[in-house]
Design an enzyme around this catalytic site. Structure first.
Site, PDB file in Angstrom:
ATOM      1  CE1 TYR A 164      -3.894  -5.494  16.895  1.00 16.26           C
ATOM      2  CE2 TYR A 164      -1.751  -5.032  15.944  1.00 16.26           C
ATOM      3  CZ  TYR A 164      -3.068  -5.409  15.790  1.00 16.26           C
ATOM      4  OH  TYR A 164      -3.551  -5.705  14.552  1.00 16.26           O
ATOM      5  CG  ASN A 307       2.306  -4.413  10.180  1.00 13.99           C
ATOM      6  OD1 ASN A 307       2.091  -4.014  11.302  1.00 13.99           O
ATOM      7  ND2 ASN A 307       1.530  -4.070   9.166  1.00 13.99           N
ATOM      8  NE  ARG A 398       7.790  25.554 -31.429  1.00 10.44           N
ATOM      9  CZ  ARG A 398       7.099  26.510 -30.822  1.00 10.44           C
ATOM     10  NH1 ARG A 398       7.621  27.149 -29.807  1.00 10.44           N
ATOM     11  NH2 ARG A 398       5.877  26.797 -31.234  1.00 10.44           N
ATOM     12  CG  PHE A 417       1.545  -0.234   9.252  1.00  9.11           C
ATOM     13  CD1 PHE A 417       0.305   0.192   8.818  1.00  9.11           C
ATOM     14  CD2 PHE A 417       1.751  -0.419  10.610  1.00  9.11           C
ATOM     15  CE1 PHE A 417      -0.730   0.411   9.716  1.00  9.11           C
ATOM     16  CE2 PHE A 417       0.725  -0.199  11.522  1.00  9.11           C
ATOM     17  CZ  PHE A 417      -0.523   0.214  11.075  1.00  9.11           C
ATOM     18  CD  GLU A 502      -6.165  -3.216   7.839  1.00  4.92           C
ATOM     19  OE1 GLU A 502      -6.506  -3.469   6.658  1.00  4.92           O
ATOM     20  OE2 GLU A 502      -5.442  -3.963   8.509  1.00  4.92           O
TER      21      GLU A 502
END
Length: 634
Positions: A164, A307, A398, A417, A502
């Site tokens: 790939y 990437n 406070r 990534f 994705e």
């Protein structure tokens, strides 16, 4: 033969100069002539002679005298811009200089180096690299790892193995095998097609941080980039040749693809690039002006460059550094306000915080004691209300919030990534640091409200005629309100992209950018409180506060004078903001007193690491007398 790069109406032209006695006017006319020659309609001009123009340097935007000789006025290969009279600048035109150009008129190339091995870079180092304080070089160990990983890629290409991104397309096209003859074209096409970001470019500091962090990741030796290409990237960084990187366009899933593609685009000599020498120009001209060559991408190298999560992480590092700095200084400003409002230190008693041993809470309470302990630093202001009848202070005085910053010869497709981790961390950071402004704004209200402070309304004399800090408080309130919207976490959002390859994204780029915006707002709110507290001191004179807080007062008064009557306030706020951000001066003034107190109370307290993440509120009820602080309380 001298040559100059001239910008005319959006085009960059290389103009050689055979005669060094030629004038700047000649250079402008020759550039216009070449511009007209490239246009079918001559650019709308009948002749060069009718064109009226002026010329300015790209660096610094200084105007040039048309009668001067180019030899006297310009350096060889300098970048200049011909501005034609009557032209209206397109809103899409890339300016000759980025915002804050005045900061770069005194740019000096650094002489010192930081050695990167991929594992040792700190957030402080990265911020300093962004400021241009250092150049970069690789360690010998990093060089060896880069070479070894590249050998794996070369073997894959030679054996025509299907892998790939090396011998296939990307995303939806992962099953499309690319012939060896087109592997280089594949990488260039990847960079070009993914350079689809929009918006303003990152500032030079943030572009340098992004580039430095990408170099650091590549130095690990897991990306397959060649040492030759990585050295070219480092040379561009060291020359401060910075590609045009739009701030919008990443969803933080398969890395920050769009911004890193714009980064790679400039490095291959396409798109726009900026350097202190050239200003904005075509990348190939900027590289050439610095004696550099555009990168020729080898198989896998485009993917190696784009990437990763370096935009999210680099902006996140800046956010962490700035948040850490402003959190420390917020304690000092709050202590000063406590004095002006005649508050007590009982809420910061050691035993109270031992009951709830939150390390950040303990450290902040310690800092308050180190600045306000009357036995160490006598305070006339504290003495003046020693026997007052107030039982306790408001929560904003406070219950101050604390935040501290807690060999295989094969390729494997993983998901390191993805930006989910840094996106979540940055969302939490924004929420945490916002509280510093929220509580500061409430203290500003107490300082400005006479029913709460016993000081003149809005900290000014002749109220009505003068409005004092009235609108400064409104500004603080507006910033805090805006932060509430910005604190909505971006990492809870996800939109499927890349044809559902994705299918879950982090939105980390927006998380980083909005975290920085929240931090900037916090800095501005605390700058207003710092001014208001110092103004409150004026109405308590001749009484004096503790020595360290007097030093803080003196520091502020070195850049902002007291508010005797109304005047233009924005410059005062900006001056105080610079003290907090650019110089971190408030912390530097008070730090010696805090550390001295720490040395004298070693069994009681220890420093807190700035690298841990935590947030706490001092939710304690101190229903005891408000009286003067003394030895038994500390």
């Amino acid at each position: 033969m001298p040559r100059y790069t001239v910008h005319v109406r959006g085009e960059w032209l290389a103009v050689p100069c055979l005669n060094s006695t030629n004038t700047v006017r000649w250079l402008g006319k020759e550039a216009v002539r070449r511009y007209m020659k490239n246009k079918p309609d001559n650019g709308g001009f009948a002749s060069v002679e009718e064109v009226k123009f002026y010329i300015r340097r790209c660096k610094g935007l200084g105007l040039l005298d048309l009668g001067d000789t180019v030899e006297d006025a310009l350096e060889d290969n300098e970048f200049v811009e011909v501005v034609i009279e009557g032209d209206i600048m397109s809103p899409d035109f890339i300016p000759s200089q980025p915002e804050g150009v005045h900061l770069y008129s005194k740019y000096r190339e650094p002489e010192q180096y930081i050695s990167l091995d991929g594992n040792s870079l700190t957030t402080e180092d990265l911020v300093n690299l962004g400021k241009g304080l250092y150049k970069i070089k690789l360690t010998p160990e990093a060089e060896a790892k880069v070479k070894q990983s590249r050998e794996v890629i070369e073997r894959i290409v030679k054996e025509q193995t299907v892998v790939y991104g090396i011998t296939t397309g990307f995303g939806k096209f992962a099953r499309t095998v690319i012939p060896n003859s087109k592997l280089r074209e594949l990488q260039v096409n990847l960079v070009r097609s993914h350079s689809a970001g929009v918006g303003k470019p990152l500032s030079p500091e943030r572009s340098r941080m992004l580039l430095a962090l990408r170099i650091n990741v590549l130095a690990k030796g897991y990306s397959g980039i060649s040492l030759e290409t990585l050295q070219q990237v480092i040379e561009a960084f060291n020359a401060s040749c910075l590609p045009y990187i739009p701030e919008k366009g990443t969803v933080g899933a398969s890395g920050d693809l769009a911004p890193l593609s714009h980064l790679a685009l400039g490095l291959i000599g396409e798109g726009k690039m900026w350097s202190p020498k050239s200003g904005w120009a075509d990348a190939k001209y900027v590289l050439e002006a610095h004696g550099l060559r555009p990168i020729t991408l080898k198989p896998k190298e485009g993917l190696a460059l784009i990437n990763g999560t370096q935009m999210i992480t680099s902006l996140g590092c800046e956010a962490v550094e700035r948040a850490s700095a402003i959190a420390r200084q917020a304690d000092i400003i709050a202590a000063l306000t406590l004095e002006v409002l005649k508050g007590t230190t009982r809420a910061f008693d050691t035993d109270i915080h031992a009951v709830r041993p939150h390390p950040g809470q303990v450290e902040v309470a310690f800092r308050f004691r180190s600045l306000l302990d009357s036995d160490h630093h006598p305070s006339e202001i504290a003495e003046s209300h020693r026997f007052c009848d107030r039982v306790q202070d408001a929560y904003t005085m406070r219950c101050c919030p604390q935040m501290v910053f807690a060999e295989r010869a094969e390729t494997i497709s993983g998901g390191n990534f993805h930006g989910e981790y840094p996106a979540k961390a940055l969302d939490y950071l924004a929420i945490g640091v916002h509280e510093l402004a929220a509580i500061s704004e409430r203290r500003i209200e107490r300082l400005c409200n006479p029913s709460l402070s016993e000081l003149p309304a809005f900290l000014v004399t002749e109220g009505g005629l003068n409005s004092g800090f009235m609108i400064a408080h409104c500004t603080a309130a507006a910033l805090v309100s805006e932060n509430k919207a910005l604190c909505h976490p971006s990492s809870v959002d996800s939109l499927s992209t890349s044809a559902a390859t994705e299918d879950h994204v982090s939105m980390g780029g927006w998380a980083a950018r909005k975290a920085l915006r929240v931090i900037e707002h916090v800095e501005q709110v605390l700058a207003i409180e710092l001014l208001a507290a110092c103004q409150g001191i004026e109405f308590l004179r001749p009484l004096r506060t503790t020595t360290p807080l007097e030093k803080v007062y003196d520091l502020v008064r070195s850049v902002v004078r007291p508010w005797m009557k109304d005047r233009f306030m924005a410059p005062d706020i900006e001056a105080a903001h610079r003290l907090l951000v650019e110089q971190k001066a408030v912390w530097e003034v008070a730090k010696p007193y805090i550390e001295k107190y720490r040395r004298e109370h070693i069994p009681e307290s220890r420093p807190i690491s700035p690298t841990a993440f935590s947030l706490g509120l001092l939710e304690v009820n101190t229903d005891v007398g408000h009286g003067h602080r003394h030895q038994d309380e500390l």
